[in-house]
Design a protein around this motif. Structure first.
Motif, PDB file in Angstrom:
ATOM      1  N   LEU A  25       0.832  -1.211   0.000  1.00  0.00           N
ATOM      2  CA  LEU A  25       0.000   0.000   0.000  1.00  0.00           C
ATOM      3  C   LEU A  25       0.863   1.255   0.000  1.00  0.00           C
ATOM      4  O   LEU A  25       1.983   1.249   0.510  1.00  0.00           O
ATOM      5  CB  LEU A  25      -0.883   0.042   1.244  1.00  0.00           C
ATOM      6  N   LYS A  26       0.302   2.317  -0.537  1.00  0.00           N
ATOM      7  CA  LYS A  26       0.936   3.634  -0.480  1.00  0.00           C
ATOM      8  C   LYS A  26      -0.002   4.577   0.262  1.00  0.00           C
ATOM      9  O   LYS A  26      -1.219   4.391   0.252  1.00  0.00           O
ATOM     10  CB  LYS A  26       1.203   4.158  -1.895  1.00  0.00           C
ATOM     11  N   ASP A  27       0.597   5.570   0.920  1.00  0.00           N
ATOM     12  CA  ASP A  27      -0.243   6.550   1.620  1.00  0.00           C
ATOM     13  C   ASP A  27      -0.813   7.558   0.620  1.00  0.00           C
ATOM     14  O   ASP A  27      -0.569   7.458  -0.599  1.00  0.00           O
ATOM     15  CB  ASP A  27       0.523   7.206   2.768  1.00  0.00           C
ATOM     16  N   LYS A  28      -1.557   8.540   1.127  1.00  0.00           N
ATOM     17  CA  LYS A  28      -2.225   9.488   0.235  1.00  0.00           C
ATOM     18  C   LYS A  28      -1.255  10.382  -0.531  1.00  0.00           C
ATOM     19  O   LYS A  28      -1.647  11.045  -1.482  1.00  0.00           O
ATOM     20  CB  LYS A  28      -3.247  10.330   0.998  1.00  0.00           C
ATOM     21  N   GLY A  30       1.494   8.988  -1.932  1.00  0.00           N
ATOM     22  CA  GLY A  30       2.194   8.086  -2.842  1.00  0.00           C
ATOM     23  C   GLY A  30       3.423   7.415  -2.247  1.00  0.00           C
ATOM     24  O   GLY A  30       4.170   6.752  -2.964  1.00  0.00           O
ATOM     25  N   ARG A  31       3.641   7.565  -0.930  1.00  0.00           N
ATOM     26  CA  ARG A  31       4.804   6.944  -0.285  1.00  0.00           C
ATOM     27  C   ARG A  31       4.476   5.498   0.113  1.00  0.00           C
ATOM     28  O   ARG A  31       3.390   5.223   0.633  1.00  0.00           O
ATOM     29  CB  ARG A  31       5.228   7.745   0.941  1.00  0.00           C
ATOM     30  N   GLU A  32       5.412   4.595  -0.117  1.00  0.00           N
ATOM     31  CA  GLU A  32       5.224   3.188   0.207  1.00  0.00           C
ATOM     32  C   GLU A  32       5.158   2.993   1.718  1.00  0.00           C
ATOM     33  O   GLU A  32       5.946   3.582   2.459  1.00  0.00           O
ATOM     34  CB  GLU A  32       6.367   2.350  -0.367  1.00  0.00           C
ATOM     35  N   ILE A  33       4.230   2.140   2.168  1.00  0.00           N
ATOM     36  CA  ILE A  33       4.062   1.860   3.588  1.00  0.00           C
ATOM     37  C   ILE A  33       4.766   0.545   3.917  1.00  0.00           C
ATOM     38  O   ILE A  33       4.509  -0.476   3.278  1.00  0.00           O
ATOM     39  CB  ILE A  33       2.565   1.766   3.965  1.00  0.00           C
ATOM     40  N   LEU A  46      -4.822  -3.289   8.033  1.00  0.00           N
ATOM     41  CA  LEU A  46      -4.373  -2.317   7.044  1.00  0.00           C
ATOM     42  C   LEU A  46      -5.033  -2.565   5.688  1.00  0.00           C
ATOM     43  O   LEU A  46      -5.335  -1.625   4.961  1.00  0.00           O
ATOM     44  CB  LEU A  46      -2.845  -2.361   6.919  1.00  0.00           C
ATOM     45  N   GLY A  47      -5.299  -3.826   5.354  1.00  0.00           N
ATOM     46  CA  GLY A  47      -5.912  -4.153   4.074  1.00  0.00           C
ATOM     47  C   GLY A  47      -7.328  -3.637   3.911  1.00  0.00           C
ATOM     48  O   GLY A  47      -7.875  -3.662   2.806  1.00  0.00           O
ATOM     49  N   ASP A  48      -7.940  -3.156   5.000  1.00  0.00           N
ATOM     50  CA  ASP A  48      -9.291  -2.595   4.910  1.00  0.00           C
ATOM     51  C   ASP A  48      -9.282  -1.161   4.388  1.00  0.00           C
ATOM     52  O   ASP A  48     -10.343  -0.566   4.204  1.00  0.00           O
ATOM     53  CB  ASP A  48      -9.981  -2.631   6.283  1.00  0.00           C
ATOM     54  N   THR A  97      -1.711   8.585   6.201  1.00  0.00           N
ATOM     55  CA  THR A  97      -0.529   9.438   6.108  1.00  0.00           C
ATOM     56  C   THR A  97       0.590   8.817   6.939  1.00  0.00           C
ATOM     57  O   THR A  97       0.395   8.512   8.115  1.00  0.00           O
ATOM     58  CB  THR A  97      -0.817  10.856   6.652  1.00  0.00           C
ATOM     59  N   ILE A  98       1.750   8.624   6.325  1.00  0.00           N
ATOM     60  CA  ILE A  98       2.933   8.170   7.071  1.00  0.00           C
ATOM     61  C   ILE A  98       3.473   9.377   7.828  1.00  0.00           C
ATOM     62  O   ILE A  98       3.724  10.427   7.237  1.00  0.00           O
ATOM     63  CB  ILE A  98       4.018   7.617   6.135  1.00  0.00           C
ATOM     64  N   VAL A  99       3.655   9.230   9.143  1.00  0.00           N
ATOM     65  CA  VAL A  99       4.176  10.334   9.948  1.00  0.00           C
ATOM     66  C   VAL A  99       5.580  10.052  10.466  1.00  0.00           C
ATOM     67  O   VAL A  99       6.210  10.926  11.046  1.00  0.00           O
ATOM     68  CB  VAL A  99       3.225  10.694  11.116  1.00  0.00           C
ATOM     69  N   GLY A 100       6.075   8.850  10.263  1.00  0.00           N
ATOM     70  CA  GLY A 100       7.417   8.488  10.709  1.00  0.00           C
ATOM     71  C   GLY A 100       7.562   6.986  10.764  1.00  0.00           C
ATOM     72  O   GLY A 100       6.801   6.250  10.142  1.00  0.00           O
ATOM     73  N   ASN A 101       8.546   6.536  11.548  1.00  0.00           N
ATOM     74  CA  ASN A 101       8.736   5.109  11.794  1.00  0.00           C
ATOM     75  C   ASN A 101       9.309   4.931  13.192  1.00  0.00           C
ATOM     76  O   ASN A 101       9.790   5.895  13.785  1.00  0.00           O
ATOM     77  CB  ASN A 101       9.620   4.462  10.716  1.00  0.00           C
TER      78      ASN A 101
END
Length: 142
Positions: free
Chosen positions: A53-56, A58-61, A102-104, A111-115
């Motif tokens: 999946l990618k976030d809104k 376009g970044r890979e999760i 996550l698949g839902d 939005t990815i905010v960090g790791n």
């Protein structure tokens, strides 16, 4: 079909590298990038698998990313692979119970905010401690 790839932090520079994960019989861990044709030794505790999946934006999760999903009320959660459910889940054992699959979601509300390796305080807890991982297991086996 989901692209199988991993990321990890290089041992020598701390830079993120992306590609195929490989563990040598010697115990050393590598990410191989097929475009550059280079193997880079990585810290195995930082290796995460691409969820497909990618976030809104376009970044890979990847597993161990910290994300916000609009339906979760803006709270941050950690992406893990739950071996009991055989699914990528979003969890935060310190702010709420349960988990989101996550698949839902299609990524348009994520939005990815960090790791957890660079921004553990986003979850209000040091997630590098094995005791805080609870019953969840992260899979990094290709």
């Amino acid at each position: 079909m989901k692209e199988i790839k991993f990321r990890g932090k290089r041992k020598d520079t701390g830079e993120w590298v992306y590609g195929y994960y490989y563990k040598k019989p010697s115990g050393k861990n590598y990410i191989y990038n097929s475009q550059t044709r280079l193997y880079r030794e990585v810290d195995p505790t930082t290796v995460g698998q691409y969820t497909g999946l990618k976030d809104k934006h376009g970044r890979e999760i990847y597993t161990d990313d910290i994300i916000r999903i609009g339906e979760m009320g803006g709270e941050a959660g950690r992406v893990i692979f739950d071996t009991a459910c055989l699914a990528y889940m979003v969890v935060n054992e310190h702010q709420w119970t349960g988990a989101y699959r996550l698949g839902d979601f299609d990524g348009s509300d994520i939005t990815i905010v960090g790791n957890i390796h660079e921004n553990p305080k986003l979850l209000d807890v040091d997630m590098s401690n094995e005791c805080t991982k609870g019953v969840y297991m992260q899979s990094v086996t290709p």
